[in-house]
Structures are given as C-alpha cells and as structure tokens.
Design a protein around this motif. Structure first.
Motif, PDB file in Angstrom:
ATOM      1  N   UNK A   1       0.862   6.338  -6.967  1.00  0.00           N
ATOM      2  CA  UNK A   1      -0.369   7.057  -7.311  1.00  0.00           C
ATOM      3  C   UNK A   1      -0.155   8.560  -7.173  1.00  0.00           C
ATOM      4  N   UNK A   2       0.558   8.952  -6.110  1.00  0.00           N
ATOM      5  CA  UNK A   2       0.801  10.383  -5.923  1.00  0.00           C
ATOM      6  C   UNK A   2       1.654  10.933  -7.068  1.00  0.00           C
TER       7      UNK A   2
ATOM      8  N   UNK B   1       0.789   3.841  -2.951  1.00  0.00           N
ATOM      9  CA  UNK B   1       0.418   5.219  -2.621  1.00  0.00           C
ATOM     10  C   UNK B   1       1.388   6.215  -3.230  1.00  0.00           C
TER      11      UNK B   1
ATOM     12  N   UNK C   1      -6.537   3.801  -0.280  1.00  0.00           N
ATOM     13  CA  UNK C   1      -6.067   3.052   0.888  1.00  0.00           C
ATOM     14  C   UNK C   1      -4.988   3.812   1.647  1.00  0.00           C
ATOM     15  N   UNK C   2      -4.041   4.406   0.920  1.00  0.00           N
ATOM     16  CA  UNK C   2      -2.976   5.118   1.638  1.00  0.00           C
ATOM     17  C   UNK C   2      -3.569   6.331   2.362  1.00  0.00           C
TER      18      UNK C   2
ATOM     19  N   UNK D   1      -0.521  11.432 -10.030  1.00  0.00           N
ATOM     20  CA  UNK D   1      -1.376  12.618  -9.854  1.00  0.00           C
ATOM     21  C   UNK D   1      -0.574  13.902 -10.035  1.00  0.00           C
TER      22      UNK D   1
ATOM     23  N   UNK E   1      -2.265  11.996  -0.130  1.00  0.00           N
ATOM     24  CA  UNK E   1      -2.803  12.261  -1.460  1.00  0.00           C
ATOM     25  C   UNK E   1      -2.291  11.191  -2.439  1.00  0.00           C
ATOM     26  N   UNK E   2      -2.474   9.934  -2.051  1.00  0.00           N
ATOM     27  CA  UNK E   2      -2.022   8.824  -2.900  1.00  0.00           C
ATOM     28  C   UNK E   2      -3.208   8.013  -3.370  1.00  0.00           C
ATOM     29  N   UNK E   3      -3.292   6.773  -2.927  1.00  0.00           N
ATOM     30  CA  UNK E   3      -4.467   5.940  -3.234  1.00  0.00           C
ATOM     31  C   UNK E   3      -5.516   6.137  -2.139  1.00  0.00           C
TER      32      UNK E   3
ATOM     33  N   UNK F   1      -5.285   5.023   5.527  1.00  0.00           N
ATOM     34  CA  UNK F   1      -4.324   4.630   6.558  1.00  0.00           C
ATOM     35  C   UNK F   1      -3.685   5.854   7.228  1.00  0.00           C
ATOM     36  N   UNK F   2      -3.375   6.874   6.446  1.00  0.00           N
ATOM     37  CA  UNK F   2      -2.745   8.059   7.027  1.00  0.00           C
ATOM     38  C   UNK F   2      -3.740   8.827   7.907  1.00  0.00           C
TER      39      UNK F   2
ATOM     40  N   UNK G   1       2.449  13.837   2.884  1.00  0.00           N
ATOM     41  CA  UNK G   1       1.731  14.465   1.759  1.00  0.00           C
ATOM     42  C   UNK G   1       1.481  13.448   0.649  1.00  0.00           C
ATOM     43  N   UNK G   2       2.522  12.719   0.277  1.00  0.00           N
ATOM     44  CA  UNK G   2       2.372  11.769  -0.834  1.00  0.00           C
ATOM     45  C   UNK G   2       1.375  10.662  -0.508  1.00  0.00           C
ATOM     46  N   UNK G   3       1.448  10.174   0.712  1.00  0.00           N
ATOM     47  CA  UNK G   3       0.561   9.048   1.057  1.00  0.00           C
ATOM     48  C   UNK G   3      -0.860   9.528   1.348  1.00  0.00           C
TER      49      UNK G   3
ATOM     50  N   UNK H   1       0.828  -1.219   0.000  1.00  0.00           N
ATOM     51  CA  UNK H   1       0.000   0.000   0.000  1.00  0.00           C
ATOM     52  C   UNK H   1       0.855   1.258   0.000  1.00  0.00           C
TER      53      UNK H   1
ATOM     54  N   UNK I   1       2.449   3.667   8.042  1.00  0.00           N
ATOM     55  CA  UNK I   1       1.745   4.944   8.087  1.00  0.00           C
ATOM     56  C   UNK I   1       1.736   5.535   9.489  1.00  0.00           C
TER      57      UNK I   1
ATOM     58  N   UNK J   1       6.478  12.523   2.861  1.00  0.00           N
ATOM     59  CA  UNK J   1       5.803  11.226   2.755  1.00  0.00           C
ATOM     60  C   UNK J   1       4.351  11.299   3.230  1.00  0.00           C
TER      61      UNK J   1
END
Lengths: 332, 283
Positions: free
Chosen positions: A315-316, A312, B185-186, A319, B181-183, B189-190, B177-179, A308, B126, B175
């Motif tokens: 994906x970021x 993640x 799921x991420x 984006x 604004x990721x999936x 979790x964050x 920020x990236x997670x 994950x 996370x 990290x």
C-alpha cells in the motif's frame, strides 16, 4: 537430497520427439546450459518447477529444526554460527525461488502450493531436534547428504538452477564442517555429551539415508530427469557414496553407526548397509512424521501473521508511486 | 581526581594486586574512572546487544517475508557480535578470569544491565520493528559519541558497531515509515506498538553515577546528552510515518541497575539452559 520423488513429465524416446524436442535434447547432450527465455519442452519446465520449488521449500522449512536451538545455543560463538547458518538456509531459499521464477511461476504461487500441501519439502525436516547434539548431526549428516546431491547439480542443464547451486554448495560445505565440529567437541566432552552425540546419530542416520529418495528400482521418474540432466545421479549411487564417506567420519568420532549389518565389501569397493524403513519414509511424506504439523503450521502461521506487513508495504509503495506521479504532473 | 560514589570506587587492593602481578607492564586504569564503574558500564553495552540480539533471533524462520527473515537475522548477528566485544572487554577489564560467555551464561537476571526496552517480548512484527527503531535511533547516537572515547578499545568497538547500527536505523526507520503510512491496519498496529513501547524509552536517557563516572573520564557521553538528537530522528520519522508521538509521562526504569521485567528470567532460562544443566562442559 532436498528434492525427493519429484514427478517427471513426458518421458519420450528420441524417435517420438518433435524437431524442437530433438534439438533441445541435442543441446542437453552437448552439455549446453538452457536459459530462461529459450525454448524448452513443457515437461522440462514443469519438472524443474517441481524440483526447484521443492528444494526451495526444503530450505525454508529446514530453517525450523535448527532454529529450534538458536535461543539455547551454549556459547556466544555457537549461537552466532548457528544463526548465520540458518540465515544461509533462508538465503538459499531466496536464490531457489528466484531460479524458479525464471520458469514463469511466482514465489507466492509456490508458497501457496507449500501451504496447501500440494508441494512437498524434504522428509528429513519432519524429525525433531531434541538435543544440542542434533545441531551437530543435522549439519554433519543432513547437510552432508544435501551436498552429495547438490555438488553434481552445479552441472545441471538449467542455467539459473546450476548457478544458484554453485553458491549454495560453497555455503553447505561450511555448514557440514560446523556440524562435524559440534560432533567432535561433544565426542571429546563429558560422558553425557558423548551419549548425546551417539543418540543424535542413532536418530538421524536412517532419516538421512532416506533423503536420497527410494531405491532406484522403485524410483519411476529418474530416467527422464536424468536424460534432461536435471538429476545427475541415481538415488542409490548417491546413497552409497554418502555411506562410504560418512562411516569413517563416524569412526573418527568414536561413534557407532546404528546398523549391525554395516560392513565393508571389498568386491564392490563400498559398504554394505541396511536400507531404511521405507514404510516410515512414505508415512512421513504422507504427513505422519513426528513434526509435520508443527513444521508446516509454523510456515503457514508466519505467512498469515505477516499478511498485514506485506499488505502495508504494498500500500505504501502504491501511495508513494501515486504521489510521485502527482508531483510530476504538477511540475509539467 | 573527582571523588566517586562509594559503589563505584575502585577496589584499590585488587588494583594494587593486579599491578604487582603485571609488574613490568603495569596497566594504568583509565583516568578518573573506577574499574568497577567501567565494568558495569561495559555490561550495559554488552547486555543490550545480547538481549536484543536474542529477541531478534527468535524470529529466525518465522518472519513475514524471506527478505525480512534474512535481514532480522543479520541484525541479530551484528548485535551478538557487538555483545561479544563489549563483554569480552568487560571481562578483560575486570581481570578475574571470566570471559564473555561467563558473563552471558552464568549471571542471573539481577546481574544483567540491559535496558528494559530490549527485553520486552517481540509481539507482532510491528512491535519488533518499532522497538528496533526506538533503540537504533539511540544506539547510533551513542556509538557516534563513543568513537571519540578516551579509551581507544572502546572507540575501536564503537567505530565498527556504528557502521552496522547506522544500517539498522536506516532499515528500521524506513519500515516504520512505510508501515505507518501503509494500510489502515498497518498504521493501527504501528501506532499501537509505539504507544506500548513509549514508556520504556525514557530509561535510555537517564544518567546515574556510573554514567557520570564514564563522562568525567571522557570514556562515554552522558545518556541525557543524546536525547536531543534522538528526539529529532524520532520526530522526523514519526511525522513521515503519519504516527502520533505519545505524550511523555511515566517512564519505566530499572534495567541498568538489575531490576528487570519478568520477561528477562525466561530469556535466561532458555539461553543459559545448557551451561546450567551441564556445568563446566565445553561446547
């Protein structure tokens, strides 16, 4: 040695070689470095991927036995040194995966092969670390054996591998010294500490000897790898060198090498010593060592639990790339 | 000289004894700060590094990517290095023959002074990253202020540590920020990690008598004075991470006074095992 029993491809006599193969072998024989974009026989490429991959896997699985004592290190200084050392191993893994990538295989593919059991790592890391003295024994013996193999690999024919090895060797020699330093301290310590040190030597001596791989007479792939200068010395040469170097170090510590037949042989200018139990070696390689399931399980778990996280980040990145493109588009 | 609460008043007999022993180069204690309060405060600094460094070191070999494994070990090393400086100074100021190792390995949980936040279990990666970000954002402000400490030994440690911790914050904020604004799921979790840890952030900004004594003598800032800057960092990062700041409410506290979670006892059982099992042995 962190690469054991690497299957070598395409052993050929010179008279059977194609012109390309002959020219390649000539370059090797002139000690020229082979670089990533240059032509190389398919067998050379595949053998190197196996060897560098196995070496890389050994570095990251090799984090685990010593990682086992980081949280129990007995002083702040020892904790920092051990943590730095295990971190170095991860760094070595990184250099080596990068070296392998120059041959056209991705890190993810190599990890997949490790996790599925298709690729191996050194048998030594399937032994448990049971006491703090094992941190000494691993540094002294395991890193010592690794250095024995890796120092000549600095001259190996494949450029990226040779260069990775130069860096790795510098750090490994620090690792070995820190291991020996732990042993010296233990041997000068309380009777319990000295007993721990002897016990660690007893348990790690033969597994360390196994690190060089089976005896030359049983090692079918050595000849081609040596012709390609992927392997620089035979298993038995390196093992002999290791024993001759290590025995006086054990004596200095006041420890006894667990081999009643160990003796100096004046004629050959080296020690006679007992072979390790090769049936144990093959059992460990086949997955039946004391810690195979834990070691591989820990790597697989780290990878799966981290999916994950990696997804993640990807994906970021996608984006962010999309937003940057949209912004450029709007500006035009 | 402003008076101090009883529990932080310097032991004058001990100080006089020390001064006699050191006659010729009498060490003058920092103005207006009791040595006991200073030792107490230094343990807070050292214990945060020790315990968070320990937690991070648990990841070594188990990270979600090789680069993360290496980075997190680096941070653990920085924090353990800082802890050695803070606890070493605590030992020196205390002057009772202890060293940094004695502080780390021979105190029981009730004598530890770290924040509860840093002893919480790692959780998933996370939780570890969010805990790191929340602490880094506080830690960097604290160290920046400490560079102007009236005690040059403290200013020197802070100057070194601040460089390291500025990088810790850069990395953990990035990290988060990236997670965030990721999936999906991420993000989930964050957000879960943030919700879970939020009630442990208040303790960072609580002032007590020790903090007051440090502030009065210009040694350290009041923790509450760091809150605005922390709020700004956290708001900016959470906003970019598309994470919702939890409502402020109940905050757990106690670590600074030695009342810990159940987790600390297990950390120490592991960390102190060899020193406890083989008393007096040298390693």
């Amino acid at each position: 040695m962190y690469a054991q029993m690497v299957t070598s491809e395409g052993s050929k006599a010179r008279k059977d070689m194609t012109p390309d193969e002959t020219a390649f072998q000539d370059r090797i024989d002139r000690n020229e470095k082979i670089e990533p974009k240059e032509w190389m026989p398919d067998g050379y490429r595949k053998t190197l991927i196996r060897q560098i991959g196995q070496h890389a896997h050994s570095e990251i699985v090799g984090q685990l036995p010593e990682g086992n004592w980081i949280t129990r290190a007995p002083t702040l200084e020892r904790k920092a040194i051990l943590l730095a050392k295990v971190q170095d191993e991860a760094g070595h893994g990184l250099y080596l995966y990068c070296a392998a990538e120059t041959l056209g295989v991705s890190r993810d593919e190599l990890l997949e092969a490790l996790h599925s059991g298709k690729m191996k790592y050194s048998s030594i890391f399937n032994y448990p670390t049971l006491t703090w003295a094992d941190m000494g024994a691993v540094g002294w013996l395991v890193d010592g054996a690794a250095i024995m193999n890796q120092v000549p690999l600095q001259r190996t024919s494949y450029g990226p591998y040779a260069r990775a090895m130069v860096r790795i060797c510098k750090e490994e020699s620090f690792h070995q010294r820190q291991g020996y330093d732990i042993m010296m301290r233990m041997c000068a310590g309380t009777p319990e500490q000295k007993a721990m040190a002897q016990d660690a030597l007893n348990r790690f001596w033969y597994p360390a000897l196994m690190m060089f791989g089976p005896s030359d007479k049983d090692s079918v792939h050595s000849a081609q790898s040596m012709a390609w200068k992927i392997k620089m010395n035979t298993n038995d040469e390196l093992r002999q060198k290791f024993v001759d170097q290590t025995v006086p170090q054990a004596e200095y510590l006041g420890l006894t090498v667990p081999d009643p037949d160990l003796a100096w042989n004046e004629d050959k200018g080296g020690h006679d010593f007992s072979e390790p139990d090769w049936s144990e070696f093959f059992a460990v390689i086949a997955g039946n060592g004391p810690c195979n399931a834990e070691r591989l399980g820990a790597r697989v778990k780290a990878w799966e639990d981290g999916a994950w996280f990696r997804d993640g980040l990807m994906a970021h990145a996608a984006k962010a790339g999309e937003r940057a493109r949209a912004a450029r588009h709007a500006a035009e | 000289m402003p008076s101090l609460p009883d529990m932080t008043t310097p032991n004058l007999t001990a100080l006089a004894g020390q001064a006699l022993a050191d006659s010729g180069h009498v060490q003058v204690p920092a103005p207006d700060a009791g040595q006991d309060a200073l030792v107490e405060w230094l343990q807070r600094m050292g214990d945060n590094g020790l315990i968070l460094g320990h937690r991070l070191s648990e990841w070594c070999g188990h990270g979600p990517a090789l680069e993360e494994d290496i980075a997190i070990a680096n941070q653990a090393l920085d924090l353990i290095g800082q802890c050695r400086l803070w606890l070493g100074l605590a030992a020196e100021v205390e002057g009772r023959g202890r060293d940094a190792d004695a502080f780390a390995y021979l105190r029981d949980a009730g004598a530890f002074r770290n924040l509860l936040l840093v002893e919480l279990p790692n959780g998933d990666f996370g939780v570890t990253l969010m805990r790191q970000f929340l602490f880094d954002a506080f830690h960097v402000e604290l160290l920046r202020a400490l560079k102007a400490s009236s005690d040059s030994r403290i200013a020197d440690i802070a100057a070194k540590a601040e460089k390291e911790v500025a990088y810790h914050l850069e990395r953990s904020a990035d990290l988060v920020i990236r997670l965030g604004d990721g999936t999906d799921e991420s993000h989930r979790r964050m957000q879960d990690a943030l919700n879970r840890l939020w009630s442990y952030t208040g303790e960072m900004f609580l002032d007590d008598a020790v903090d007051q004594a440090m502030a009065d003598s210009g040694i350290a800032p009041l923790p509450s004075s760091l809150k605005d800057a922390w709020d700004r960092t956290v708001a900016a990062v959470l906003d970019e991470a598309t994470l919702a700041r939890p409502a402020d409410g109940w905050h757990h506290k106690g670590g600074k006074k030695g009342i810990h979670t159940e987790h600390l006892g297990y950390i120490l059982a592991e960390m102190q095992f060899l020193q406890r099992a083989y008393p007096g042995a040298r390693w």
